[in-house]
Design an enzyme around this catalytic site. Structure first.
Site, mmCIF file in Angstrom:
data_model
loop_
_atom_site.group_PDB
_atom_site.id
_atom_site.type_symbol
_atom_site.label_atom_id
_atom_site.label_comp_id
_atom_site.label_asym_id
_atom_site.label_seq_id
_atom_site.Cartn_x
_atom_site.Cartn_y
_atom_site.Cartn_z
ATOM 1 N N ASP A 36 0.790 -1.384 -0.014
ATOM 2 C CA ASP A 36 0.030 -0.095 0.029
ATOM 3 C C ASP A 36 0.801 1.326 0.055
ATOM 4 O O ASP A 36 2.012 1.438 0.549
ATOM 5 C CB ASP A 36 -1.014 0.059 1.406
ATOM 6 C CG ASP A 36 -1.950 1.024 1.065
ATOM 7 O OD1 ASP A 36 -2.081 1.474 0.154
ATOM 8 O OD2 ASP A 36 -2.874 1.182 2.348
ATOM 9 N N GLY A 37 0.333 2.334 -0.542
ATOM 10 C CA GLY A 37 0.865 3.596 -0.415
ATOM 11 C C GLY A 37 1.596 4.031 -1.868
ATOM 12 O O GLY A 37 2.345 4.978 -1.809
ATOM 13 N N ASN A 38 1.116 3.294 -3.010
ATOM 14 C CA ASN A 38 1.803 3.769 -4.483
ATOM 15 C C ASN A 38 1.313 5.348 -4.620
ATOM 16 O O ASN A 38 2.228 5.906 -5.186
ATOM 17 C CB ASN A 38 1.569 2.842 -5.315
ATOM 18 C CG ASN A 38 2.103 1.381 -5.166
ATOM 19 O OD1 ASN A 38 2.723 1.210 -4.209
ATOM 20 N ND2 ASN A 38 1.432 0.446 -5.885
ATOM 21 N N GLY A 39 0.155 5.387 -4.441
ATOM 22 C CA GLY A 39 -0.574 6.739 -4.990
ATOM 23 C C GLY A 39 0.133 7.968 -4.006
ATOM 24 O O GLY A 39 0.662 8.964 -4.762
ATOM 25 N N ASN A 84 -10.616 -2.820 -6.264
ATOM 26 C CA ASN A 84 -9.853 -1.898 -7.112
ATOM 27 C C ASN A 84 -10.351 -1.389 -8.418
ATOM 28 O O ASN A 84 -10.156 -0.624 -8.994
ATOM 29 C CB ASN A 84 -8.521 -2.511 -7.254
ATOM 30 C CG ASN A 84 -7.643 -2.160 -5.943
ATOM 31 O OD1 ASN A 84 -6.757 -3.077 -5.708
ATOM 32 N ND2 ASN A 84 -7.969 -1.194 -5.295
HETATM 33 C C1 FPP Z 1 -2.060 -0.045 -3.239
HETATM 34 O O1 FPP Z 1 -1.680 1.618 -3.468
HETATM 35 C C2 FPP Z 1 -1.375 -0.607 -4.463
HETATM 36 C C3 FPP Z 1 -2.094 -1.242 -5.354
HETATM 37 C C4 FPP Z 1 -3.638 -1.239 -5.581
HETATM 38 C C5 FPP Z 1 -1.215 -1.932 -6.643
HETATM 39 C C6 FPP Z 1 -0.278 -2.790 -6.116
HETATM 40 C C7 FPP Z 1 0.364 -3.395 -7.411
HETATM 41 C C8 FPP Z 1 1.659 -3.359 -7.566
HETATM 42 C C9 FPP Z 1 2.779 -3.049 -6.372
HETATM 43 C C10 FPP Z 1 2.522 -4.052 -8.729
HETATM 44 C C11 FPP Z 1 1.750 -5.274 -9.207
HETATM 45 C C12 FPP Z 1 2.288 -5.931 -10.287
HETATM 46 C C13 FPP Z 1 1.849 -7.067 -10.516
HETATM 47 C C14 FPP Z 1 2.870 -7.892 -11.548
HETATM 48 C C15 FPP Z 1 0.735 -8.029 -10.099
HETATM 49 P P1 FPP Z 1 -2.549 2.498 -3.450
HETATM 50 O O2 FPP Z 1 -2.789 2.872 -4.954
HETATM 51 O O3 FPP Z 1 -3.823 2.429 -2.912
HETATM 52 O O4 FPP Z 1 -1.745 3.694 -2.828
HETATM 53 P P2 FPP Z 1 -2.421 4.966 -1.915
HETATM 54 O O5 FPP Z 1 -3.158 4.395 -0.963
HETATM 55 O O6 FPP Z 1 -1.257 5.771 -1.568
HETATM 56 O O7 FPP Z 1 -3.287 5.731 -2.897
#
Ligand code: FPP
Length: 257
Positions: A36-39, A84
């Site tokens: 979690d935390g990509n965004g 998602n």
């Molecule tokens: C949550 O962060 C992350 C996800 C929904 C996607 C995770 C996927 C990957 C790390 C790569 C996957 C790759 C493969 C090959 C399966 P968020 O977007 O909810 O972050 P935020 O809470 O900060 O917005």
């Protein structure tokens, strides 16, 4: 969108790890990770959310390598939940292309490490190109006997439990099983994790402290470990810390010391 994939697989920053890790005495057999935390990682840098997912994929590759190096038997990665789909369409589309990108550059290394790939969740609802990647990576690694990397794609714990209950009920309705056959062990054979080691440790990044429908049955006796580190920054050292902490926990399973 294409630009965000540019250069993937060629010369990315290797693991930021500089520390030599002493051998781990106590290790979880099966680690589940809520990435979690990509965004937020992207927002902090003024980048689009997709750049966060791309960086998250690099973190994922490093953590798979680290799990294998540490001798973990199985790692389950929460890559896309049943919830998602609510995200904006371009983001969903980007996420659906990640498996293709990932396996294109990583499958050879996974095969050479003897890693077996698995998926859980309803993969039949994924776009055809993602399903093809799922099929190919399963085929390429089917004979491997090393670590299992289990990708949760279009996965939700409640949907998993509903599907298990419904299939058991159908077996009862057909007369193949009786209600008295419902033991925990049999029920687990209907879950997406059937055949995998028991879940020992769940890691969640980015400071959120909840399971979010991830392995809700399997986590009943798992140790939970949370960190404020955002997923794209998570590296081998962080995983080592989580496993060290795990090794220091007393697991009583409801018993007394
Ligand atoms: C949550 O962060 C992350 C996800 C929904 C996607 C995770 C996927 C990957 C790390 C790569 C996957 C790759 C493969 C090959 C399966 P968020 O977007 O909810 O972050 P935020 O809470 O900060 O917005």
């Amino acid at each position: 969108m294409r630009d965000l994939f540019k250069g993937w697989g060629r010369g990315q920053r290797a693991s930021a790890t500089t520390v030599e890790h002493p051998p781990l005495k106590i290790k979880p057999r099966h680690v589940g990770i809520i990435m979690d935390g990509n965004g937020r990682w992207a927002r902090k840098r003024g980048l689009p959310r997709m750049a966060g997912h791309r960086a998250g994929m690099i973190a994922m590759r490093e953590v798979i390598r680290a799990c294998d190096d540490f001798g973990i038997e199985c790692v389950t990665l929460y890559a896309f939940s049943t919830e998602n789909w609510k995200r904006p369409m371009p983001e969903v589309e980007y996420l659906m292309h990640l498996p293709e990108q990932f396996f294109r550059s990583e499958i050879d290394e996974l095969v050479s490490r003897g890693v077996r790939v698995r998926f859980m969740g309803d993969t039949s609802a994924l776009p055809p190109y993602t399903q093809e990647t799922v099929r190919n990576s399963l085929e390429r690694t089917a004979e491997n006997t090393g670590m299992t990397v289990n990708f949760a794609l279009n996965y939700g714990g409640r949907a998993e439990l509903m599907s298990a209950m419904s299939r058991f009920a159908q077996a009862v309705a057909k007369g193949d099983l009786g209600v008295e056959d419902l033991t925990e062990e049999r029920f687990e054979s209907y879950l997406d994790t059937a055949g995998l080691p028991p879940l020992d440790l769940v890691i969640r990044t980015s400071g959120e402290i909840r399971l979010s429908n991830f392995l809700i049955w399997q986590a009943a006796y798992a140790e939970l470990w949370f960190t404020d580190v955002l997923w794209p920054d998570f590296r081998k050292d962080d995983l080592y810390q989580a496993i060290l902490d795990f090794g220091g926990r007393k697991r009583r399973y409801g018993d007394v010391e």
